[in-house]
Scaffold this active site. Structure first.
Site, short mmCIF file in Angstrom:
data_model
loop_
_atom_site.label_atom_id
_atom_site.label_comp_id
_atom_site.label_asym_id
_atom_site.label_seq_id
_atom_site.Cartn_x
_atom_site.Cartn_y
_atom_site.Cartn_z
N LYS A 54 0.84 -1.20 0.00
CA LYS A 54 0.00 0.00 0.00
C LYS A 54 0.88 1.25 0.00
CE LYS A 54 -0.47 0.06 5.05
NZ LYS A 54 -1.43 0.10 6.19
N ARG A 74 -10.07 0.10 15.76
CA ARG A 74 -10.16 0.69 14.44
C ARG A 74 -11.26 -0.06 13.69
NH1 ARG A 74 -4.58 1.46 11.10
NH2 ARG A 74 -4.92 -0.73 10.67
N TYR A 118 15.44 31.22 4.49
CA TYR A 118 14.33 31.98 5.06
C TYR A 118 14.48 32.14 6.57
CZ TYR A 118 11.89 31.24 0.62
OH TYR A 118 11.53 31.22 -0.70
N MET A 155 11.25 24.81 -0.20
CA MET A 155 10.37 23.94 -0.94
C MET A 155 11.11 23.02 -1.90
SD MET A 155 7.02 24.88 -3.28
CE MET A 155 6.13 25.58 -1.88
#
EC number: 5.1.1.1
Length: 394
Positions: free
Chosen positions: A56, A157, A286, A334
């Site tokens: 998955k 769950r 930054y 980023m």
């Protein structure tokens, strides 16, 4: 860094219009290590116990199709995914092995897709079971759909409680168009050294199964163990184990390292895009969270938090270049980050930086990142974005 000859042994998991050496950053997947890990896990199992490889989340960020093909060739016989689209991706790639959908499904569109693509759903409630049966009858499904019943032994769950498991199984057994393929539950604390909760869950599982068998229903397959439980002991293996993290070469907990030898499958690499010298007192990135206390040589590297390198990792790690560790400085941005390469005066643009993996005698793991961020290695692996090409090393 790959040699010229080795580049011709590289097979792209994703179609890419650029040569591998033009990439600013990428993820390398060692399929030989993956195959090795699967074989190591199989050695722990009895001949009658099947291995389900959990693929998955794009195989924990490793590339679902390439991973699925490799694990099936190496000893796994089942695949586990979380969603219907994940299962369809594997079927479209020509994979024929049984695929269990571990997550919840109940819409008409999902049921139609499950039936068409020969996927196998997990049933967790009477309502869901009735919807499946009614829908399959309405579309004149020509046979019984294999379904897997999950009940709750302490995870809180999916699934009815273990006390309600027998009645749920009896309901599914009576419904048309459904055929019980397995019964299972999921462990919440298998990686803990304190096994109290895990043993309680195992006892609940076995008590529920005994009640089911007493009602004259014989489950075809029973499974409970995740990676941690698989490494713990054979009594937790039953008819099948569901292994995710371990096949990717990482350990669910430090104390399980002695149980099996694994090889990390994934490496994350990027290239230096610029080298410059900055003066003492210069701020970096930054917010100027880093101020140079001396003149230093700085390397800009083409990878950032949009690629899956968490911003909260800023100034907490050293990465590998030319086989040496160099500190990351300033805020991770980023698309880029900065390294202090003052100790490596010959570094040039194009040099490969290893963020996870090996260079020389040094190694950085996903676990190292996780420890710095107070999280788990699963989250780190699943965080690398798809704009990073997956390069499969054969």
């Amino acid at each position: 860094m790959l040699s010229h000859e080795e580049t011709f042994k590289v097979e792209y998991h994703q179609c890419n219009p650029y040569a591998w050496f033009s990439q600013r950053a990428w993820v390398e997947i060692d399929l030989l290590a993956l195959s090795y890990n699967v074989r190591q896990v199989v050695k722990l199992l009895s001949p009658s116990t099947k291995l389900m490889a959990v693929v998955k989340a794009d195989a924990y960020g490793h590339g679902a199709v390439a991973v699925a093909q490799t694990v099936l060739d190496s000893g796994a016989s089942w695949l586990g995914v979380a969603t219907v689209p994940e299962g369809i991706e594997l079927r479209e790639a020509g994979i024929k092995a049984p695929i269990l959908i571990l997550g919840p499904t109940s819409t008409l569109e999902q049921i139609h897709a499950i039936a068409y693509w020969h996927l196998q759903p997990t049933l967790t409630s009477p309502k869901q079971a009735l919807v499946f049966s009614d829908t399959l009858e309405a579309i004149n499904y020509p046979s019984n759909l294999p379904v897997h019943i999950k009940f709750d032994t302490g995870m809180s769950r999916l699934g009815p409680s273990w006390q309600e498991a027998t009645e749920f199984v009896k309901l599914v057994e009576r419904l048309p168009n459904l055929e019980i393929a397995s019964i299972y539950s999921h462990l919440a604390t298998a990686e803990d050294q304190d096994q109290t909760v895990m043993r309680q869950q195992q006892e609940r599982f076995e008590e529920a199964i005994a009640q089911i068998k007493a009602s004259e229903i014989e489950p075809p397959l029973l499974h409970l163990a995740n990676s941690a439980a698989t490494l713990t002991e054979k009594a937790l293996h039953y008819d099948m184990v569901r292994v995710g993290l371990a096949i990717y070469g990482l350990y669910p907990a430090h104390h399980l390292r002695s149980r099996i030898q694994l090889k990390p499958v994934l490496q994350v690499k990027a290239r230096v895009t610029q080298v410059k010298t900055i003066a003492k007192g210069s701020g970096v990135s930054y917010g100027h969270k880093f101020i140079a206390d001396r003149e230093l040589r700085l390397a800009v590297v083409g990878i950032g938090y949009a690629d899956g390198v968490p911003r909260n990792l800023s100034q907490k790690m050293s990465f590998l270049i030319c086989g040496q560790r160099v500190p990351q400085i300033g805020a991770i941005t980023m698309d880029q980050m900065m390294l202090d390469v003052s100790t490596l005066p010959d570094i040039q643009e194009g040099e490969v930086v290893t963020l996870i993996g090996e260079q020389g005698s040094e190694q950085i793991s996903a676990e190292d990142w996780a420890n710095q961020l107070n999280t788990i290695s699963w989250e780190i692996l699943c965080g690398f974005k798809h704009r990073l090409p997956r390069v499969a090393l054969m």
